[in-house]
Design a protein around this motif. Structure first.
Motif, mmCIF file in Angstrom:
data_model
loop_
_atom_site.group_PDB
_atom_site.id
_atom_site.type_symbol
_atom_site.label_atom_id
_atom_site.label_comp_id
_atom_site.label_asym_id
_atom_site.label_seq_id
_atom_site.Cartn_x
_atom_site.Cartn_y
_atom_site.Cartn_z
ATOM 1 N N GLN A 1 5.234 -36.803 21.700
ATOM 2 C CA GLN A 1 4.429 -36.236 22.034
ATOM 3 C C GLN A 1 3.551 -37.671 23.550
ATOM 4 N N GLU A 2 3.979 -39.266 23.289
ATOM 5 C CA GLU A 2 2.836 -40.220 23.765
ATOM 6 C C GLU A 2 3.911 -40.527 25.128
ATOM 7 N N ALA A 3 5.822 -40.016 25.140
ATOM 8 C CA ALA A 3 6.593 -40.453 26.246
ATOM 9 C C ALA A 3 5.946 -38.772 27.427
ATOM 10 N N ASN B 1 3.131 -36.963 27.188
ATOM 11 C CA ASN B 1 1.435 -37.784 27.936
ATOM 12 C C ASN B 1 1.254 -38.359 28.838
ATOM 13 N N ASN B 2 3.207 -39.353 28.965
ATOM 14 C CA ASN B 2 2.222 -40.380 29.743
ATOM 15 C C ASN B 2 3.294 -39.521 31.140
ATOM 16 N N VAL B 3 4.108 -38.590 31.026
ATOM 17 C CA VAL B 3 4.802 -37.808 32.631
ATOM 18 C C VAL B 3 3.332 -37.665 32.892
ATOM 19 N N ALA B 4 2.728 -36.601 32.111
ATOM 20 C CA ALA B 4 2.278 -35.871 32.824
ATOM 21 C C ALA B 4 0.427 -36.670 33.358
ATOM 22 N N ARG B 5 0.404 -37.533 32.561
ATOM 23 C CA ARG B 5 -0.408 -39.104 32.919
ATOM 24 C C ARG B 5 -0.122 -39.665 34.155
ATOM 25 N N HIS B 6 0.390 -39.836 34.431
ATOM 26 C CA HIS B 6 1.271 -41.535 35.285
ATOM 27 C C HIS B 6 2.221 -40.926 36.190
ATOM 28 N N SER B 7 3.270 -39.686 35.734
ATOM 29 C CA SER B 7 4.600 -39.722 36.233
ATOM 30 C C SER B 7 4.564 -39.125 37.380
ATOM 31 N N GLY B 8 3.007 -37.993 37.988
ATOM 32 C CA GLY B 8 2.444 -37.270 39.248
ATOM 33 C C GLY B 8 4.599 -36.946 40.018
ATOM 34 N N ARG C 1 12.236 -37.197 31.090
ATOM 35 C CA ARG C 1 12.639 -37.466 31.918
ATOM 36 C C ARG C 1 12.089 -37.218 32.778
ATOM 37 N N ASP C 2 11.417 -37.928 34.212
ATOM 38 C CA ASP C 2 10.813 -37.324 34.718
ATOM 39 C C ASP C 2 11.482 -38.410 36.093
ATOM 40 N N ASP C 3 11.122 -37.095 37.325
ATOM 41 C CA ASP C 3 11.449 -37.967 38.708
ATOM 42 C C ASP C 3 9.778 -38.530 39.658
ATOM 43 N N GLY D 1 7.636 -43.650 38.169
ATOM 44 C CA GLY D 1 8.348 -44.553 37.928
ATOM 45 C C GLY D 1 7.814 -45.704 37.841
ATOM 46 N N PHE D 2 8.123 -46.936 37.360
ATOM 47 C CA PHE D 2 6.739 -48.247 36.757
ATOM 48 C C PHE D 2 8.270 -49.124 36.119
ATOM 49 N N ASP D 3 7.235 -50.951 36.553
ATOM 50 C CA ASP D 3 8.446 -51.720 36.215
ATOM 51 C C ASP D 3 8.146 -52.375 34.550
ATOM 52 N N GLY E 1 -5.569 -53.391 26.833
ATOM 53 C CA GLY E 1 -5.688 -51.177 27.113
ATOM 54 C C GLY E 1 -3.878 -49.972 27.301
ATOM 55 N N HIS E 2 -2.784 -50.880 27.091
ATOM 56 C CA HIS E 2 -2.100 -50.116 26.885
ATOM 57 C C HIS E 2 -1.042 -49.946 25.783
ATOM 58 N N PHE E 3 -1.209 -49.561 25.051
ATOM 59 C CA PHE E 3 -0.532 -49.018 23.998
ATOM 60 C C PHE E 3 0.457 -48.226 23.364
ATOM 61 N N GLY E 4 0.838 -47.185 24.398
ATOM 62 C CA GLY E 4 1.530 -45.831 24.334
ATOM 63 C C GLY E 4 2.613 -46.764 24.127
ATOM 64 N N LEU E 5 3.848 -47.235 24.843
ATOM 65 C CA LEU E 5 4.572 -47.856 24.701
ATOM 66 C C LEU E 5 4.841 -48.513 23.617
ATOM 67 N N GLY E 6 4.089 -49.869 23.453
ATOM 68 C CA GLY E 6 4.538 -50.529 22.046
ATOM 69 C C GLY E 6 4.081 -49.204 20.620
HETATM 70 N N1 LIG Z 1 6.852 -41.366 32.918
HETATM 71 C C1 LIG Z 1 5.739 -42.585 33.502
HETATM 72 N N2 LIG Z 1 5.965 -42.268 34.743
HETATM 73 C C2 LIG Z 1 5.361 -43.631 35.888
HETATM 74 N N3 LIG Z 1 4.722 -44.773 34.842
HETATM 75 C C3 LIG Z 1 4.709 -44.809 33.267
HETATM 76 C C4 LIG Z 1 5.087 -43.460 32.590
HETATM 77 N N4 LIG Z 1 5.308 -43.838 31.263
HETATM 78 C C5 LIG Z 1 4.643 -45.093 31.255
HETATM 79 N N5 LIG Z 1 3.654 -45.479 32.845
HETATM 80 C C6 LIG Z 1 2.887 -47.136 32.788
HETATM 81 O O1 LIG Z 1 3.146 -47.148 31.954
HETATM 82 C C7 LIG Z 1 2.132 -48.030 31.851
HETATM 83 C C8 LIG Z 1 1.922 -48.213 30.468
HETATM 84 O O2 LIG Z 1 2.217 -46.738 29.562
HETATM 85 P P1 LIG Z 1 1.395 -46.795 28.590
HETATM 86 O O3 LIG Z 1 1.066 -45.486 27.896
HETATM 87 O O4 LIG Z 1 1.832 -48.075 27.301
HETATM 88 O O5 LIG Z 1 -0.432 -47.317 28.305
HETATM 89 P P2 LIG Z 1 -0.829 -45.363 28.748
HETATM 90 O O6 LIG Z 1 -0.304 -44.415 28.916
HETATM 91 O O7 LIG Z 1 -1.654 -46.598 30.151
HETATM 92 O O8 LIG Z 1 -1.907 -45.872 27.888
HETATM 93 P P3 LIG Z 1 -2.640 -45.782 25.916
HETATM 94 O O9 LIG Z 1 -2.800 -46.772 25.462
HETATM 95 O O10 LIG Z 1 -3.294 -44.679 26.388
HETATM 96 O O11 LIG Z 1 -0.396 -44.910 26.180
HETATM 97 C C9 LIG Z 1 1.107 -46.803 32.389
HETATM 98 O O12 LIG Z 1 -0.409 -46.974 32.426
HETATM 99 C C10 LIG Z 1 1.883 -46.127 33.507
HETATM 100 O O13 LIG Z 1 1.403 -46.890 34.392
#
Ligand SMILES: Nc1ncnc2c1ncn2[C@@H]1O[C@H](COP(=O)(O)OP(=O)(O)OP(=O)(O)O)[C@@H](O)[C@H]1O
Ligand SMILES: [Mg+2]
Length: 399
Positions: free
Chosen positions: A312-314, A316-323, A343-345, A348-350, A358-363
């Protein structure tokens, strides 16, 4: 000092013994590297030295410590000399390299600044159990500096330093992993505390009030029924009571929904994820491609829940950050392993540069998946999309 400005054999031994003593008391990587550089510079009669380390995850060379000024530090911006074949030769061949004249060596693939006085160099790989961690390099102007005669002693220094770096590096990494685990646990505790508070409030404000009202209106209806001619009023009161009971039921469903995604029980993990992705990715205007194979039968509820939340987090991240324009969700359940790939096209990010605040999703994904003995691999780079691969061992899966 013996002949040619180089220390005598006895002095070499003394230097090496001193270094060995100091290294055993070192608690920081920089401190250990500096000790080795000081001893190595004295042994080789050179004027500068550096310890390079190849990061196992990113394969990039980083400078752990440097003394004196390397000519290529000035030649390349930011002091980096990465990419030079001369620097990488000992790393790749696992053999020491002696260079008689740095400026004319074919492997130096960038020009030295005009008038750079440094000439002679030596580089010895840092190896532990056949694995090259990096290299220790020295450079000097003196004709006798860094000659082949110093290689034996330098190899001993490298042999002393390499395991110390490895141990301290592993220790530092374990400390930072432990810190991340703590951060995650604290956040989980806070989140579950918030959740409890929210549910308690909901039960008190919503359900509690409604049930009190319900009991009161039933009392009223009963009292009315005891009086002749009040039947119609009693019926109206009971109808209102039924409405209240329906509200109570709706609120209870909402509370249950917050506790465990009911889609998991209704449809199973894969269908629940597919439905979630369709809604979320679709709303973000991204094209979704789903492919499913096998059925994850008989997963323990905890494993199911963790996989649902992490995916779900992965998503959400695609929807919120990937464009992105497209997102691929691949779900496969094998006999011994379950795999989920998102996977998304998009942009991307480093992953190495995500700030902790403030970023907890991936951790939190990593920590949750580790709890169920799974592995998670995040592959991403600016401009080349993102790929999240989750693998979990399963016992006795039906398909
Ligand atoms: N699919 C993705 N495409 C582009 N950037 C991504 C993607 N997934 C993660 N990121 C980048 O990695 C960062 C960290 O993601 P993470 O899920 O840890 O935190 P977050 O989404 O910013 O906040 P939250 O704690 O609400 O999840 C994001 O802020 C974004 O910049
Ligand atoms: Mg996120």
């Amino acid at each position: 000092l013996g002949r040619n400005g180089q220390p005598s054999s006895r002095d070499q031994l003394r230097l090496i013994a001193g270094l060995s003593r100091r290294l055993s008391g070192q608690s920081t990587i920089t401190g250990a590297c500096n000790d080795a550089l000081r001893a190595g510079m004295a042994l080789t009669a050179t004027t500068c030295g550096e310890v390079l380390f190849r990061d196992a995850r990113t394969h990039q060379l980083v400078c752990l410590a440097a003394r004196g000024e390397f000519p290529w530090c000035a030649a390349q911006s930011g002091g980096h000399r990465l990419g030079s074949k001369l620097v990488e030769a000992p790393l790749n061949d696992q053999e020491p390299v002696c260079v008689a004249d740095v400026a004319t060596d074919q492997r130096l693939d960038f020009p030295l600044p005009p008038g750079a006085p440094l000439r002679r160099a030596v580089s010895v790989p840092l190896t532990v159990r056949g694995r090259t961690l990096g290299a220790i390099n020295f450079c000097g102007t003196d004709e006798s500096a860094a000659g082949p005669g110093s290689l034996g002693a330098l190899t001993v220094i490298a042999g002393l330093l390499a395991p110390v770096i490895e141990n301290l590096y592993l220790g530092e990494r374990a400390t930072s992993q432990e810190a991340e685990r703590r951060r995650f646990l604290v956040r989980e505790l806070e989140a579950s505390e918030d959740e409890r508070r929210r549910i308690a409030r909901e039960l008190h404000d919503g359900l509690g009030q409604d049930l009190t009202g319900l009991a009161m209106s039933i009392d009223t209806a009963l009292a009315m029924l005891a009086k002749p001619g009040e039947e119609d009023n009693a019926r109206a009161t009971l109808e209102r009571s039924r409405e209240t009971a329906a509200n109570v039921l709706r609120d209870i469903r909402r509370v249950i929904l917050a506790l465990r995604p009911p889609a998991l029980d209704d449809m199973g993990l894969f269908a629940a994820l597919e439905a979630y992705a369709k809604r979320t990715i679709g709303d973000a205007g991204i094209q979704l491609h789903v492919s499913t194979s096998g059925r994850p039968d008989g997963l323990p509820p905890l494993v199911e829940n963790v996989l649902f939340r992490a995916t779900q987090e992965a998503i959400n991240n695609v929807a919120r950050h990937s464009g992105a324009t497209s997102c691929w969700l691949t779900l496969s359940a094998g006999k011994a392993r379950l795999r989920i790939n998102v996977r998304d096209d998009g942009v991307g990010f480093d992953a190495a540069a995500v700030p902790q605040q403030g970023h907890f999703g991936l951790g939190s994904m990593r920590e949750r998946v580790a709890l169920i003995d799974g592995r998670i691999l995040v592959t991403s780079a600016p401009g080349s999309g993102t790929r999240i691969d989750i693998r979990v061992p399963v016992k006795g899966n039906a398909s």
